[in-house]
Design a protein around this motif. Sequence first.
Motif, PDB file in Angstrom:
ATOM      1  N   THR A   9       0.744  -1.288  -0.002  1.00 18.83           N
ATOM      2  CA  THR A   9      -0.042  -0.296   0.063  1.00 18.83           C
ATOM      3  C   THR A   9       0.826   1.137  -0.073  1.00 18.83           C
ATOM      4  O   THR A   9       1.818   1.154   0.462  1.00 18.83           O
ATOM      5  N   HIS A  70      -8.994   0.378   4.502  1.00 24.23           N
ATOM      6  CA  HIS A  70      -8.222  -0.373   5.683  1.00 24.23           C
ATOM      7  C   HIS A  70      -9.263  -1.410   6.305  1.00 24.23           C
ATOM      8  O   HIS A  70      -8.421  -2.379   6.455  1.00 24.23           O
ATOM      9  N   THR A  86       3.724  -1.539   3.710  1.00 23.17           N
ATOM     10  CA  THR A  86       3.101  -0.111   3.501  1.00 23.17           C
ATOM     11  C   THR A  86       4.304   0.893   3.353  1.00 23.17           C
ATOM     12  O   THR A  86       5.163   0.664   4.453  1.00 23.17           O
ATOM     13  N   ASN A  88       3.264   4.033   3.911  1.00 24.83           N
ATOM     14  CA  ASN A  88       2.746   4.863   4.738  1.00 24.83           C
ATOM     15  C   ASN A  88       3.431   5.028   6.099  1.00 24.83           C
ATOM     16  O   ASN A  88       3.540   3.854   6.791  1.00 24.83           O
ATOM     17  N   HIS A  93      -3.663   1.173   9.143  1.00 26.87           N
ATOM     18  CA  HIS A  93      -3.810  -0.068   9.157  1.00 26.87           C
ATOM     19  C   HIS A  93      -3.842  -0.775  10.193  1.00 26.87           C
ATOM     20  O   HIS A  93      -4.942  -1.687  10.409  1.00 26.87           O
ATOM     21  N   HIS A 103       6.158  -1.493   8.152  1.00 25.48           N
ATOM     22  CA  HIS A 103       6.276  -0.026   7.449  1.00 25.48           C
ATOM     23  C   HIS A 103       7.766   0.254   6.920  1.00 25.48           C
ATOM     24  O   HIS A 103       8.657   0.115   7.695  1.00 25.48           O
TER      25      HIS A 103
END
Length: 227
Positions: A9, A70, A86, A88, A93, A103
């Motif tokens: 993502t 999400h 991700t 992000n 999430h 992450h």
Amino acid sequence: MKKHIVVLTGAGISAESGIKTFRDADGLWEGHDVMEVATPEGFAANPELVLNFYNQRRKQLFEVEPNQAHKDLASLETHFKVSIITQNVDDLHERAGSTNVIHLHGELLKVRSTINETDVFEWKTDLLLGDLCRNGHQLRPHIVWFGEDVPMIETAINICETANVLVIIGTSMQVYPAAGLMHYVPENTPTYFIDLKPNIASKKHLTVIAEKATIGVSQLFNLLTRS
């Protein structure tokens, strides 16, 4: 044994919760040149500006909520083994209920020592000049800035190598090393690409869902749980 769904993502999934991305048309991140606020050089030149920038991002995080995309990804865990990788730095999430989130670019709700990158702390308030680690060194945001190594990339590669299904949501797949992850999934892995402006090169076993994340992930959920 449950199928393993690996989900990559990017900013597009969080945009619908109200979190902006520096990859907007003007190339700025909340009005700042990314070189000022997302590089080691920027931090060295003006640490107070950088700390304040991430303090504002952290505050914003408490004003937004996970969106349906999400939540639908979290619901997939009822049916499959799901790993989310991700780009992000938000925690949307996790707040939606996903239990296995990597992450790649760090986390807004963590800080770390400027000297020892493994000395990481949970952090939910403002981070100021003078906030020190246990060894007396200034703390900095736990964010992977441009020009820095991506410490979680090997973990992400290992996860991708075990994928039965690959899902890409809300990312241009232009930023490396994250963009290279799709090449580590086993050959012939079914791949779903969800983005309003899909720009992925043609690929075998590729299904493109040209929708925003909330709509596209809902469609994906129905596709995967029906099959």
